[in-house]
Design an enzyme around this catalytic site. Structure first.
Site, PDB file in Angstrom:
ATOM      1  N   GLY A   1      -4.645   6.718 -13.170  1.00 44.87           N
ATOM      2  CA  GLY A   1      -5.337   6.319 -11.948  1.00 44.87           C
ATOM      3  C   GLY A   1      -4.733   6.833 -10.647  1.00 44.87           C
TER       4      GLY A   1
ATOM      5  N   GLY B   1     -17.268  -4.664 -10.603  1.00 45.63           N
ATOM      6  CA  GLY B   1     -16.911  -5.005  -9.225  1.00 45.63           C
ATOM      7  C   GLY B   1     -17.099  -3.804  -8.306  1.00 45.63           C
ATOM      8  N   GLY B   2     -16.454  -3.864  -7.143  1.00 45.60           N
ATOM      9  CA  GLY B   2     -16.586  -2.792  -6.162  1.00 45.60           C
ATOM     10  C   GLY B   2     -16.122  -1.449  -6.710  1.00 45.60           C
ATOM     11  N   ALA B   3     -15.042  -1.457  -7.462  1.00 50.00           N
ATOM     12  CA  ALA B   3     -14.513  -0.202  -7.995  1.00 50.00           C
ATOM     13  C   ALA B   3     -15.496   0.410  -8.997  1.00 50.00           C
ATOM     14  CB  ALA B   3     -13.169  -0.452  -8.654  1.00 50.00           C
TER      15      ALA B   3
ATOM     16  N   SER C   1       0.820  -1.209   0.000  1.00 45.98           N
ATOM     17  CA  SER C   1       0.000   0.000   0.000  1.00 45.98           C
ATOM     18  C   SER C   1       0.860   1.268   0.000  1.00 45.98           C
ATOM     19  CB  SER C   1      -0.900   0.020   1.237  1.00 45.98           C
ATOM     20  OG  SER C   1      -1.492   1.295   1.357  1.00 45.98           O
TER      21      SER C   1
ATOM     22  N   ASP D   1     -13.588   6.633  -2.059  1.00 50.61           N
ATOM     23  CA  ASP D   1     -13.114   6.276  -3.404  1.00 50.61           C
ATOM     24  C   ASP D   1     -13.884   7.065  -4.465  1.00 50.61           C
ATOM     25  OD1 ASP D   1     -11.263   4.397  -2.484  1.00 50.61           O
ATOM     26  OD2 ASP D   1     -12.721   2.769  -2.513  1.00 50.61           O
TER      27      ASP D   1
ATOM     28  N   LYS E   1     -13.334  -4.176   2.811  1.00 54.41           N
ATOM     29  CA  LYS E   1     -14.250  -3.030   2.651  1.00 54.41           C
ATOM     30  C   LYS E   1     -15.715  -3.385   2.942  1.00 54.41           C
ATOM     31  CE  LYS E   1     -11.349  -0.488  -0.594  1.00 54.41           C
ATOM     32  NZ  LYS E   1     -11.277   0.250  -1.863  1.00 54.41           N
TER      33      LYS E   1
ATOM     34  N   THR F   1      -8.730  -1.416   3.296  1.00 50.46           N
ATOM     35  CA  THR F   1      -8.556  -1.830   1.902  1.00 50.46           C
ATOM     36  C   THR F   1      -8.813  -3.325   1.754  1.00 50.46           C
ATOM     37  OG1 THR F   1      -7.148  -1.620  -0.045  1.00 50.46           O
ATOM     38  CG2 THR F   1      -6.019  -2.046   2.042  1.00 50.46           C
TER      39      THR F   1
ATOM     40  N   SER G   1      -0.544   4.173   0.725  1.00 48.13           N
ATOM     41  CA  SER G   1      -1.214   5.150   1.593  1.00 48.13           C
ATOM     42  C   SER G   1      -0.308   5.690   2.699  1.00 48.13           C
ATOM     43  CB  SER G   1      -2.490   4.549   2.189  1.00 48.13           C
ATOM     44  OG  SER G   1      -3.424   4.339   1.155  1.00 48.13           O
TER      45      SER G   1
ATOM     46  N   SER H   1     -24.098 -10.905 -15.845  1.00 53.46           N
ATOM     47  CA  SER H   1     -25.045 -10.847 -14.721  1.00 53.46           C
ATOM     48  C   SER H   1     -24.586  -9.838 -13.655  1.00 53.46           C
ATOM     49  CB  SER H   1     -25.215 -12.233 -14.093  1.00 53.46           C
ATOM     50  OG  SER H   1     -23.973 -12.682 -13.597  1.00 53.46           O
TER      51      SER H   1
HETATM   52  P1  ATR Z   1     -12.785  -4.409  -7.566  1.00 51.63           P
HETATM   53  O1  ATR Z   1     -13.470  -4.417  -6.244  1.00 51.63           O
HETATM   54  O2  ATR Z   1     -11.398  -3.832  -7.544  1.00 51.63           O
HETATM   55  O3  ATR Z   1     -13.621  -3.822  -8.649  1.00 51.63           O
HETATM   56  P2  ATR Z   1     -13.478  -7.125  -8.336  1.00 51.63           P
HETATM   57  O4  ATR Z   1     -14.773  -7.020  -7.644  1.00 51.63           O
HETATM   58  O5  ATR Z   1     -12.672  -8.384  -8.195  1.00 51.63           O
HETATM   59  O6  ATR Z   1     -12.476  -5.961  -7.895  1.00 51.63           O
HETATM   60  O7  ATR Z   1     -13.716  -6.804  -9.877  1.00 51.63           O
HETATM   61  C1  ATR Z   1     -12.752  -7.054 -10.871  1.00 51.63           C
HETATM   62  C2  ATR Z   1     -13.332  -6.673 -12.221  1.00 51.63           C
HETATM   63  O8  ATR Z   1     -12.367  -6.965 -13.233  1.00 51.63           O
HETATM   64  C3  ATR Z   1     -14.593  -7.442 -12.571  1.00 51.63           C
HETATM   65  O9  ATR Z   1     -15.438  -6.606 -13.312  1.00 51.63           O
HETATM   66  C4  ATR Z   1     -14.025  -8.586 -13.443  1.00 51.63           C
HETATM   67  O10 ATR Z   1     -14.960  -9.153 -14.316  1.00 51.63           O
HETATM   68  P3  ATR Z   1     -15.891 -10.409 -13.844  1.00 51.63           P
HETATM   69  O11 ATR Z   1     -16.996  -9.812 -13.022  1.00 51.63           O
HETATM   70  O12 ATR Z   1     -16.379 -11.025 -15.100  1.00 51.63           O
HETATM   71  O13 ATR Z   1     -14.994 -11.308 -13.031  1.00 51.63           O
HETATM   72  C5  ATR Z   1     -12.964  -7.835 -14.203  1.00 51.63           C
HETATM   73  N1  ATR Z   1     -11.956  -8.736 -14.784  1.00 51.63           N
HETATM   74  C6  ATR Z   1     -10.986  -9.398 -14.126  1.00 51.63           C
HETATM   75  N2  ATR Z   1     -10.263 -10.145 -15.010  1.00 51.63           N
HETATM   76  C7  ATR Z   1     -10.814  -9.968 -16.243  1.00 51.63           C
HETATM   77  C8  ATR Z   1     -10.538 -10.467 -17.563  1.00 51.63           C
HETATM   78  N3  ATR Z   1      -9.522 -11.312 -17.789  1.00 51.63           N
HETATM   79  N4  ATR Z   1     -11.328 -10.040 -18.591  1.00 51.63           N
HETATM   80  C9  ATR Z   1     -12.349  -9.176 -18.373  1.00 51.63           C
HETATM   81  N5  ATR Z   1     -12.659  -8.680 -17.140  1.00 51.63           N
HETATM   82  C10 ATR Z   1     -11.917  -9.062 -16.095  1.00 51.63           C
END
Ligand code: ATR
Length: 282
Positions: free
Chosen positions: A244, A130-132, A14, A101, A65, A61, A16, A156
């Site tokens: 970023g 995902g979360g981000a 990290s 964030d 979270k 982190t 931070s 989905s």
């Molecule tokens: P965060 O909280 O940082 O967003 P996360 O919830 O693990 O982390 O989300 C990771 C994101 O990267 C998801 O949208 C994931 O897609 P899936 O929901 O289909 O898993 C995406 N991601 C990771 N590897 C990928 C890949 N090889 N191709 C396309 N998307 C990918």
């Protein structure tokens, strides 16, 4: 002396502590900001015990979270919407949770593009669900953009995100299948990568950016490396890019203000300090 922390697992990479350490020194404060490695099974106990250990609060982190969201006594409306907490503080014995964030992402865009950038943005394309991605969508929903497309490898999950968030804001939210990404590019005035693609050690995210409108902006929340393959490809197409690192720097400021009482500034020398560290760590 005021003490704050960042808690995660693992935590050694990290940046931070470097950011908050820079500000403590800049403002001549005698506080501390330390890394604490806590495994998921121990996180609940940590959340209960940190005020008693003399901490004013801290950052949370990966992977804590959601557990922080569930475990705090009060949450801001923003944290409520996201289901995730990254900033903790104590007020009259009550442990509060916020999610900065969102603020970090939006502040970085506003400062990089200039306030009012939304005037030129009809459709935003968000990659990932995902979360981000939830943070990014929540921030964008408070702005006058017309349409937010959420494309994800697992359709989905983008549909779930749309269902959870469509009650907020006025922009139209739509889930988009990953296979249809290229078809959406000609409409995307702002493209945001929130997936882990492009991160050091991960495959690159390659889009056919020749299809994007000429004035489009491409931004990535990945900051290791700072210039991701996506941003490099966008530059090669003559598109504007926002990296970023700004999001990381700006999400830190509200926490620092809560714990140490001074609103810190994100300055070019802070950025240069973190960039030097990222480069040294490669
Ligand atoms: P965060 O909280 O940082 O967003 P996360 O919830 O693990 O982390 O989300 C990771 C994101 O990267 C998801 O949208 C994931 O897609 P899936 O929901 O289909 O898993 C995406 N991601 C990771 N590897 C990928 C890949 N090889 N191709 C396309 N998307 C990918």
């Amino acid at each position: 002396m005021t003490k704050a922390f960042i808690v995660g697992h693992p935590i050694k990479h990290s940046r931070s502590p470097l950011i908050h350490g820079f500000w403590l020194e800049r403002y001549g404060l005698s506080g501390s900001y330390e890394r604490i490695d806590v495994e998921p099974v121990d996180f609940g106990a940590f959340l209960k015990s940190f005020p008693g250990q003399g901490f004013a609060g801290g950052n949370v982190t990966i992977p804590h979270k959601e557990a922080a969201f569930a475990g705090v006594m009060r949450r801001t409306e923003r944290a409520e919407r996201l289901g995730a907490v990254n900033t903790l503080w104590v007020e009259n014995g009550i442990v509060w949770g916020d999610n900065t964030d969102v603020l970090g992402f939006m502040a970085n865009l506003d400062l990089s593009l200039g306030t009012g950038w939304e005037k030129n943005v009809d459709t935003v394309l968000v990659l990932g669900a995902g979360g981000a991605a939830r943070g990014v969508v929540a921030g964008l929903q408070d702005r006058p953009v017309k349409r937010i497309l959420v494309a994800n490898r697992t359709l989905s999950k983008s549909q779930d995100l749309v269902r959870d968030f469509e009650r907020y804001g006025s922009a139209r939210l739509e889930a988009l299948a990953w296979e249809n990404l290229d078809r959406a590019l000609p409409e995307a005035a702002l493209i945001v990568n929130t997936t882990s693609l492009g991160m050091a050690g991960q495959p690159a995210l390659m889009l056919d950016l020749a299809k994007a409108p000429r004035g489009a902006v491409v931004t990535d929340i990945v900051y290791v490396p700072l210039r991701t393959p996506l941003l490099a490809a966008a530059e090669a197409e003559g598109l504007r890019t926002v990296d970023g690192l700004g999001m990381l720097l700006h999400q830190a400021a509200p926490g620092f203000e809560r714990w140490f009482g001074i609103r810190p500034e994100v300055t070019p020398d802070l950025r240069a300090r973190i960039v030097a560290d990222l480069e040294a760590g490669r």
